[in-house]
Design an enzyme around this catalytic site. Sequence first.
Site, PDB file in Angstrom:
ATOM      1  N   ARG A  82       6.295  -1.409  16.344  1.00  0.00           N
ATOM      2  CA  ARG A  82       5.656  -2.404  15.471  1.00  0.00           C
ATOM      3  C   ARG A  82       6.567  -2.743  14.297  1.00  0.00           C
ATOM      4  O   ARG A  82       6.649  -3.888  13.857  1.00  0.00           O
ATOM      5  CB  ARG A  82       4.298  -1.881  15.002  1.00  0.00           C
ATOM      6  CG  ARG A  82       3.431  -2.956  14.386  1.00  0.00           C
ATOM      7  CD  ARG A  82       2.001  -2.501  14.195  1.00  0.00           C
ATOM      8  NE  ARG A  82       1.906  -1.352  13.309  1.00  0.00           N
ATOM      9  CZ  ARG A  82       0.784  -0.671  13.083  1.00  0.00           C
ATOM     10  NH1 ARG A  82      -0.340  -1.012  13.688  1.00  0.00           N
ATOM     11  NH2 ARG A  82       0.777   0.360  12.259  1.00  0.00           N
ATOM     12  N   LYS A 184       3.300  -5.875   9.836  1.00  0.00           N
ATOM     13  CA  LYS A 184       2.909  -5.076   8.669  1.00  0.00           C
ATOM     14  C   LYS A 184       3.842  -5.400   7.505  1.00  0.00           C
ATOM     15  O   LYS A 184       4.676  -4.583   7.089  1.00  0.00           O
ATOM     16  CB  LYS A 184       2.946  -3.588   9.044  1.00  0.00           C
ATOM     17  CG  LYS A 184       1.812  -2.806   8.414  1.00  0.00           C
ATOM     18  CD  LYS A 184       1.561  -1.510   9.130  1.00  0.00           C
ATOM     19  CE  LYS A 184       0.833  -0.498   8.263  1.00  0.00           C
ATOM     20  NZ  LYS A 184      -0.362  -0.972   7.588  1.00  0.00           N
TER      21      LYS A 184
HETATM   22  N1  PLP Z   1      -5.078  -3.567  10.119  1.00  0.00           N
HETATM   23  C1  PLP Z   1      -4.374  -3.508   8.976  1.00  0.00           C
HETATM   24  C2  PLP Z   1      -4.301  -4.743   8.149  1.00  0.00           C
HETATM   25  C3  PLP Z   1      -3.749  -2.317   8.589  1.00  0.00           C
HETATM   26  O1  PLP Z   1      -3.070  -2.246   7.445  1.00  0.00           O
HETATM   27  C4  PLP Z   1      -3.848  -1.186   9.420  1.00  0.00           C
HETATM   28  C5  PLP Z   1      -3.164   0.052   9.067  1.00  0.00           C
HETATM   29  O2  PLP Z   1      -2.091   0.322   9.481  1.00  0.00           O
HETATM   30  C6  PLP Z   1      -4.584  -1.291  10.603  1.00  0.00           C
HETATM   31  C7  PLP Z   1      -5.187  -2.484  10.925  1.00  0.00           C
HETATM   32  C8  PLP Z   1      -4.713  -0.124  11.512  1.00  0.00           C
HETATM   33  O3  PLP Z   1      -3.543   0.073  12.246  1.00  0.00           O
HETATM   34  P1  PLP Z   1      -3.140   1.501  12.772  1.00  0.00           P
HETATM   35  O4  PLP Z   1      -4.259   1.973  13.626  1.00  0.00           O
HETATM   36  O5  PLP Z   1      -1.903   1.273  13.539  1.00  0.00           O
HETATM   37  O6  PLP Z   1      -2.958   2.360  11.570  1.00  0.00           O
HETATM   38  C1  COI Z   2      -2.537   2.712   7.370  1.00  0.00           C
HETATM   39  O1  COI Z   2      -3.644   2.937   7.868  1.00  0.00           O
HETATM   40  O2  COI Z   2      -1.555   3.421   7.600  1.00  0.00           O
HETATM   41  C2  COI Z   2      -2.317   1.584   6.479  1.00  0.00           C
HETATM   42  O3  COI Z   2      -1.208   1.236   6.267  1.00  0.00           O
HETATM   43  C3  COI Z   2      -3.470   0.931   5.856  1.00  0.00           C
HETATM   44  C4  COI Z   2      -3.392   0.863   4.381  1.00  0.00           C
HETATM   45  C5  COI Z   2      -4.635   0.181   3.943  1.00  0.00           C
HETATM   46  C6  COI Z   2      -3.254   2.189   3.726  1.00  0.00           C
END
Ligand code: PLP
Ligand code: COI
Length: 305
Positions: A82, A184
Amino acid sequence: MEKKNIDWGNLGFAYMETDKRFVSNFKGGAWDEGALISDANVTMSECACVLQYAQTCFEGLKAYTTEDGHIVTFRPDLNAERMEASAKRLEMPVFPKERFIDAVVQVVAANEAYVPPFGSGATLYLRPYMYGKNAVIGVKPADEFEFRVFCTPVGPYFKGGVKPLTIRVSDFDRAAPNGTGHIKAGLNYAMSLYAIMSAHREGFDENMYLDPKTRTKVEETGGANFLFVTKDNKVVTPKSGSILPSITRRSLVHVAKEYLGLEVEEREVFFDEVKDFAECGLCGTAAVISPVGKIVDHEIGRAHV
Ligand code: PLP
Ligand code: COI
């Protein structure tokens, strides 16, 4: 390994400086070999591209102690992939996947004393990130970058741990169609700061963002994807080109389909349908799986429980 004297059970989701972080610099078209360092501070030009034009992206993943005392991380290869997508979209060089994983392993090993014990409810949060470091005044990408991974022990992201959240439908949009919602990028979070603070001021835990074009479809929150369960036990999760492809959500969908034999629909989810779902939850690395108790559509004055 002697653990640090930390009150693991009472940690919030906050930064605590740990002993070592991994740093690698990109200059002259190549990444250097990088190293673990002790200095938690960064020094750069006042005109660094990241400071002027927000050229930065990041990742988040956790390391856990298993019941038998091993330390594991959760699918770091997907974070590396990602971040590759984020870097490309932001005109930054890719930090190679094997090196990303190796940096994560080095940081966890060097900070083993901060990895919370099994059963404490806490985890070691890892934050890989990259930013444009050299001075840039015209709008263009940097050509020198820093990749860094630090870690910090954390507790629950939402205050009070796992209790049903109250969220509101946001009047602010998170990500434009064809914008940067699917990566991200730091800029996605900068724009959400006013929205999250105003949600908190009004007594909500989070924002539900709708698709900015039609404002009829559910996207995600500021830091987590949505999962819904229908009254007949189907798992439904929004599909959109402008939400972050959550690694937690993709893993849960796999578990639901392959281990639990549940039907899963990844599709557009209209806000109008939300009232008919039996359950709603947020999922993400920081958010874990957090139940949603109430969604308030304040413009129209409808409340969905
Ligand atoms: N959506 C957003 C905007 C996020 O910042 C995050 C965190 O990383 C997620 C979803 C969840 O992603 P993940 O499960 O890869 O942490
Ligand atoms: C994560 O879950 O790792 C994120 O980056 C989300 C953030 C809101 C802390």
